[in-house]
Write a protein that holds these residues in place. Structure first.
Motif, short mmCIF file in Angstrom:
data_model
loop_
_atom_site.label_atom_id
_atom_site.label_comp_id
_atom_site.label_asym_id
_atom_site.label_seq_id
_atom_site.Cartn_x
_atom_site.Cartn_y
_atom_site.Cartn_z
N SER B 243 18.50 -3.22 9.96
CA SER B 243 18.21 -3.72 8.63
C SER B 243 16.71 -3.94 8.44
O SER B 243 16.14 -3.59 7.40
N VAL B 244 16.07 -4.50 9.43
CA VAL B 244 14.61 -4.73 9.35
C VAL B 244 13.87 -3.40 9.28
O VAL B 244 12.94 -3.23 8.51
N GLU B 245 14.34 -2.43 10.07
CA GLU B 245 13.72 -1.09 10.08
C GLU B 245 13.74 -0.46 8.69
O GLU B 245 12.75 0.12 8.24
N LEU B 246 14.89 -0.58 8.00
CA LEU B 246 15.01 0.03 6.67
C LEU B 246 14.12 -0.67 5.66
O LEU B 246 13.62 -0.06 4.72
N GLU B 247 13.93 -1.98 5.85
CA GLU B 247 13.10 -2.72 4.91
C GLU B 247 11.62 -2.39 5.08
O GLU B 247 10.81 -2.66 4.21
N ASP B 248 11.29 -1.82 6.24
CA ASP B 248 9.91 -1.46 6.51
C ASP B 248 9.45 -0.39 5.52
O ASP B 248 9.95 0.72 5.54
N VAL B 249 8.55 -0.74 4.66
CA VAL B 249 8.13 0.19 3.61
C VAL B 249 6.89 0.95 4.06
O VAL B 249 5.95 0.37 4.56
N PRO B 250 6.92 2.28 3.89
CA PRO B 250 5.71 3.03 4.20
C PRO B 250 4.57 2.55 3.31
O PRO B 250 4.72 2.44 2.10
N ALA B 251 3.42 2.22 3.90
CA ALA B 251 2.36 1.56 3.16
C ALA B 251 1.60 2.48 2.21
O ALA B 251 1.35 2.15 1.06
N GLU B 252 1.25 3.68 2.70
CA GLU B 252 0.39 4.55 1.91
C GLU B 252 1.20 5.60 1.15
O GLU B 252 2.07 6.24 1.72
N PRO B 253 0.94 5.77 -0.13
CA PRO B 253 1.59 6.87 -0.84
C PRO B 253 1.08 8.20 -0.31
O PRO B 253 -0.12 8.37 -0.13
N SER B 254 1.99 9.15 -0.02
CA SER B 254 1.54 10.43 0.53
C SER B 254 1.20 11.41 -0.58
O SER B 254 0.42 12.31 -0.42
N SER B 255 1.81 11.25 -1.75
CA SER B 255 1.39 12.05 -2.88
C SER B 255 1.78 11.27 -4.13
O SER B 255 2.41 10.23 -4.04
N VAL B 256 1.44 11.78 -5.27
CA VAL B 256 1.68 11.00 -6.48
C VAL B 256 2.98 11.44 -7.13
O VAL B 256 3.30 12.62 -7.15
N SER B 257 3.76 10.51 -7.62
CA SER B 257 5.03 10.86 -8.25
C SER B 257 4.79 11.43 -9.64
O SER B 257 3.79 11.14 -10.29
#
Ligand SMILES: Nc1ncnc2c1ncn2[C@@H]1O[C@H](COP(=O)(O)OP(=O)(O)OP(=O)(O)O)[C@@H](O)[C@H]1O
Ligand SMILES: Nc1ncnc2c1ncn2[C@@H]1O[C@H](COP(=O)(O)OP(=O)(O)OP(=O)(O)O)[C@@H](O)[C@H]1O
Ligand SMILES: [Mg+2]
Ligand SMILES: [Mg+2]
Lengths: 279, 263
Positions: B243-257
């Motif tokens: 559960s903690v692993e899934l909550e880990d949000v990637p910090a940097e956007p890799s490209s723009v939506s």
């Protein structure tokens, strides 16, 4: 391209009023993992069902294109579609227990799905089914093989559906909330299994889910739906940095184990999101 | 009045000689919410069904408000203790409209003001009034789940047994339902037992959690200890880690939506 959908519309008429549930959806899929997330009632399941020609008779469907590989789904006969369903395409429906036949054992239903495609003996089918049940982490495959759908837990029914969908080695798996009844350990294992099939056999995946972190970690691409339309589409890894205010609002509503809040923010839905953009 | 609203002791449940619940015990104070998490197939729904009076073959003791309940419950019990089932499709009558499903429980319990109550129940779970005269199969999965929640709330119960109540809901509707449950608990002192696979949802609403595996409740812990990682059973640790692993949000956007117009 495995799937090509252009300007799909699905409407219902009730009490004399026409209601358009899907309003001009366009999406394509290759050998990749596409996630679909979004509002409850936004048309995710209807879109998936339209592709398999599994909509109720009351649904009015139109599209500029609705193709599965070389098949024009709008023109395809029921016989043609039956060969695709449960063969080239595996479909895990949202209400797993109610898509299983209640008067047949789970084992016999998976056997049937396997033989549809493999044409082996009954013994081979049973062995393949037991292997599949084992792969989806059923503790006692022999027992579940002989069980009826009402005798298994919610998550076991979901896994039986996944086993059945994977039995004929499909080219495409459409999975509508396939892991909502699974604990995190089993879910991780099932996703690993699906990922293997995508990477080793080039299977395509459409994953419909409300679990944003899961889709973001697992899929390649994601579409965000709201009220019958796709609001935005992006690389799944960018989901947590989405820009559309609807998607941002969703991300903001999630409870969290590590960062507790007294009260969850609710989404302020804006009328502008309802405006049609497809036409 | 006992301040212990629910007490379950040495609960055992078998299906044709196979024991699937093997001596489960826990207590829930009045106005408290107890969470149950754990392995799929471990017996969580089976425990709730025995508590709700739906399954009459169990051994052990189940007490509500300090009183041991008989296997066969009274009509009054079924009004005070409501259950939201894991499979909303299966628990809603397929040939009844939502209006009929909701009014029936009011009629059976001789509760008046049917029209007002139905309207309120629908809006409480964010269902449009247009849903009222549809049949269950004409609704989406999440809309059906909301009907099941509305039905459980409409007769003003004291205890709610909730089996995966928000797993078919998008997170915006989930937030509304969780806030509603918290408000009702505050205003009317309701007591909940909630089963969910989502530790974030459980930790939001519950103070204490029981973890099940293979028919046993292998650990009980406070949510603070769960959050801090002060848990001892390997299954609890594993569920927490994932559960903690899934909550880990990637910090940097890799490209723009690419937001579409209207954004
Ligand atoms: N047979 C039907 N008749 C009338 N309306 C329908 C029918 N089936 C679905 N709808 C409506 O169409 C809309 C889209 O439904 P759909 O099942 O695709 O939603 P969804 O995005 O899958 O939602 P969920 O996340 O809750 O499963 C909903 O508003 C639903 O009420
Ligand atoms: N009617 C029944 N007949 C026989 N076995 C049953 C029946 N109902 C449940 N079981 C068995 O009891 C066990 C526990 O099931 P239960 O539904 O309580 O699990 P659960 O913890 O709720 O799982 P999930 O998280 O997947 O919903 C399972 O092995 C299931 O197969
Ligand atoms: Mg759906
Ligand atoms: Mg269950």
């Amino acid at each position: 391209m495995l799937v090509d959908i252009q300007n799909l519309r699905i409407a219902f008429t009730s009490r004399g009023k026409r209601f358009e549930a899907v309003r001009g959806i366009s999406l394509t899929l290759g050998r990749e993992k596409l996630g679909i997330v979004g509002e409850s009632g936004s048309g995710k399941s209807l879109t998936a069902r339209a592709l398999m020609k599994l909509l109720p008779k009351t649904a009015q469907v139109s599209a500029d294109t609705l193709r599965y590989d070389d098949v024009d789904v709008l023109k395809a006969s029921e016989r043609q579609m039956r060969r695709i369903r449960g063969g080239r395409v595996g479909f895990v429906l949202q209400d797993p227990k109610y898509s299983l036949n209640p008067v047949k054992t789970i084992g016999s239903q998976i056997d049937e799905a396997w033989r549809e495609h493999k044409r082996g003996s009954a013994r081979q089918a049973k062995q393949a089914t037991l292997d599949l049940l084992d792969q989806v982490l059923i503790r006692d495959p022999k027992k579940v093989y002989a069980s009826y759908p009402h005798e298994v837990s919610g998550g076991m029914g979901q896994r039986a559906m996944i086993a059945m969908a994977l039995a004929p080695n499909p080219e495409l798996l459409i999975a509508d909330e396939p892991t909502s009844a699974l604990d995190a350990t089993v879910q991780a294992e099932i996703l690993r299994l699906i990922n293997d099939l995508v990477e080793k056999r080039g299977m395509g995946l459409i994953l419909i889910s409300h679990d944003l972190p899961l889709v973001s970690h697992f899929c390649d691409r994601v579409c965000v739906m709201y009220s019958g339309q796709i609001m935005e589409e992006m690389a799944a890894s960018d989901l947590m940095n989405a820009r559309h205010p609807y998607t941002r609002g969703l991300l903001n509503c999630m409870p969290s184990l590590m960062h507790p809040r007294d009260r969850l923010p609710v989404l302020a839905r804006e009328d502008i999101w309802l405006e049609e953009t497809a036409r | 009045m006992s301040d212990r609203m629910i007490e379950v002791a040495d609960l055992r449940i078998s299906f044709s000689s196979a024991e699937v619940v093997k001596g489960v015990a826990f207590e829930v104070a009045r106005g408290e919410t107890f969470g149950i998490v754990g392995e799929s197939g471990s017996g969580k729904s089976t425990v709730l069904r025995a508590m709700s009076g739906l399954n009459e073959s169990w051994d052990g003791r189940i007490l509500f408000n300090g009183e041991a309940v008989p296997k066969r419950r009274s009509r009054e019990f079924f009004r005070k203790v409501q259950m939201v089932f894991q499979d909303p499709f299966g628990s809603l009558h397929p040939r009844q409209t939502i209006d009929r499903i909701l009014s029936e429980i009011l009629l059976v319990n001789r509760i008046g003001e049917i029209d007002r109550r139905i309207n309120k129940a629908l809006s409480d779970v964010a269902l449009p009034q247009t849903a009222r005269f549809r049949y269950p199969h004409q609704l989406s999965g999440g809309q059906r789940q909301r009907v099941a929640i509305a039905r459980a709330l409409i007769a003003e119960p004291k205890v709610l047994l909730l089996d995966e109540p928000t797993s078919a809901l998008d997170v915006s509707v989930q937030a509304e339902v969780l806030n509603l449950l918290a408000d009702l608990r505050e205003e009317h002192g309701l007591t909940y037992v909630m089963v969910s696979h989502n530790l974030a949802v459980i930790s939001h609403l519950c103070a204490r959690v029981g973890v099940m595996q293979n028919g046993l409740m292998v650990e009980q812990t406070s949510v603070e200890d769960l959050r801090a990682g002060n848990v001892s059973h390997p299954h609890t640790q594993e569920l927490r880690r994932l559960s903690v692993e899934l909550e880990d949000v990637p910090a940097e956007p890799s490209s723009v939506s690419q937001a579409k117009p209207g954004a």
